[in-house]
Enzyme design. Structure first.
Site, short mmCIF file in Angstrom:
data_model
loop_
_atom_site.label_atom_id
_atom_site.label_comp_id
_atom_site.label_asym_id
_atom_site.label_seq_id
_atom_site.Cartn_x
_atom_site.Cartn_y
_atom_site.Cartn_z
N HIS A 10 -14.03 -1.34 -2.60
CA HIS A 10 -13.13 -1.00 -1.49
C HIS A 10 -13.55 -1.72 -0.20
O HIS A 10 -13.43 -1.18 0.90
CB HIS A 10 -13.11 0.52 -1.25
CG HIS A 10 -11.77 1.06 -0.88
ND1 HIS A 10 -10.93 1.67 -1.78
CD2 HIS A 10 -11.10 1.07 0.29
CE1 HIS A 10 -9.82 2.05 -1.18
NE2 HIS A 10 -9.90 1.68 0.09
N SER A 57 0.82 -1.20 0.00
CA SER A 57 0.00 0.00 0.00
C SER A 57 0.86 1.25 0.00
O SER A 57 1.96 1.29 0.55
CB SER A 57 -0.90 0.00 1.24
OG SER A 57 -1.55 1.24 1.39
#
Length: 384
Positions: free
Chosen positions: A275, A106
């Protein structure tokens, strides 16, 4: 406790982690309807059971972006993974590497690119947001390329942060958040010793490298909030090609028209994703969104899918609905939070075994055999 599934790891993680961390990964946006539907809709997908097909030569191996995967699974980018186990991104990356599948780092990881990439043999994937600070984006892309990252996952469904009520209640944000997090950590001594004390620095490694100074949890919330860019459009992605010549995957697609736009843009892949139900509550589950997207662009672009996948059976369901590969987010974080890298390794073994059972009993000898023919026709009502 006895561990036999991702749900067991969820309970183990709930016991071990301070509440602000557990609810951050476990929660969704608003009333969390989409979060629930992701799991419920996928569980309703009925498979055709077939027998007596000689499944002795079954194979889970697949190819994606010129990489060989031991099974059609990749680990999703999850912010703050390093807070769930000591240097958690490294532990998760090593587990994925040993299993022969990709790990995606990430943008807002605790461990920076330069710490994670050298720990594994296969190329790492890297995730990036469109942010106001284009200097950071350029810097991150250059560092990812220098570290040998092979694939860029570009998250586009977060031009603004979602309203996550749980975070205010848990201490991740809101009044007196820092003190609440400290008190929770003291009451969870196993995590406090392993991660709180020995997992330092609790830093946003990629951002710190760019800013040249330490960044903490308050910076995570503040910096991201100030840097999300609601003016994002397809033209804003074009300049990225100047800095990235590898496979580029657009993450956060729920509509067939957006999928077609991704094809026109020249993306190598998309991730059908909401998401994990953490952005706009009330949108389609990934299981419902995937079939019409596959009808629109299958064969023109690689289709990945996430949100709601908790086991190997869910992976097979997503593939039958039109995905080429699946991405795991919450499932692997639960395992990491409960048992570190060993938990992630065990979870991936469980997923492989579950896939083998599902493939054997649907007559799919290879990943290419997992198509809509593996589905019972009643699924059309759910997918519509």
């Amino acid at each position: 406790m006895i561990i036999s599934s991702a749900n067991d790891y969820r309970e183990a993680a709930r016991r071990r982690l301070p509440p602000f961390l557990f609810h951050y990964i476990d929660g969704g946006a608003y009333a969390e309807y989409t979060l629930k539907r992701n799991v419920e809709d996928l569980s309703k997908i009925a498979l055709r059971q077939r027998v007596l097909n000689d499944m002795s030569s079954l194979s889970l191996e697949t190819r994606l972006f010129d990489e060989t995967l031991s099974m059609p699974v990749a680990l999703s980018p999850v912010g703050l993974t390093g807070m769930y186990a000591r240097r958690g991104e490294v532990q998760a990356a090593v587990a994925a590497d040993k299993k022969g599948i990709p790990f995606t780092l990430s943008t807002v990881s605790v461990c920076p690119i330069e710490e994670v990439a050298p720990a594994i043999q296969r190329p790492m994937w890297f995730q990036l947001y469109v942010l106001r600070d284009r200097g950071f984006m350029k810097n991150a892309l250059e560092r990812a390329k220098a570290a040998g990252c092979s694939t860029l996952i570009f998250t586009v469904d977060m031009p603004v942060p979602g309203a996550r009520y749980r975070d205010a209640h848990s201490g991740m944000s809101g009044a007196n958040a820092a003190m609440r997090r400290y008190l929770q950590s003291v009451l969870h001594p196993q995590w406090a010793w392993d991660v709180g004390l020995h997992g330092r620095p609790h830093d946003l490694g990629n951002i710190s490298k760019y800013l040249g100074k330490p960044t903490g949890l308050e910076d995570y919330i503040g910096w991201l909030g100030n840097n999300f860019d609601p003016s994002i459009s397809w033209k804003d992605l074009e300049w990225i090609r100047e800095y990235w010549d590898g496979p580029m995957v657009i993450k956060g697609i729920l509509d067939p028209e957006d999928a077609k736009d991704a094809v026109r843009f020249g993306a190598d892949g998309i991730v059908v994703s909401n998401h994990g139900g953490r952005q706009l509550d009330g949108v389609l589950s990934s299981a419902r969104a995937l079939p019409p997207i596959a009808d629109a662009v299958k064969g023109e672009i690689k289709i990945l899918a996430d949100s709601g996948i908790r086991n190997g059976l869910d992976v097979v369901r997503m593939l039958a609905l039109g995905a080429d590969t699946c991405m795991l987010g919450r499932a692997f974080i639960y395992a990491l939070g409960a048992s570190g890298g060993a938990g992630v390794s065990n979870l991936l073994e469980l997923i492989e075994k579950e896939m083998r059972v599902a493939m054997t009993l649907t007559g799919a000898k290879t990943i290419a055999d997992i198509t809509s023919d593996c589905l019972v026709k009643l699924n059309k009502e759910l997918a519509g």
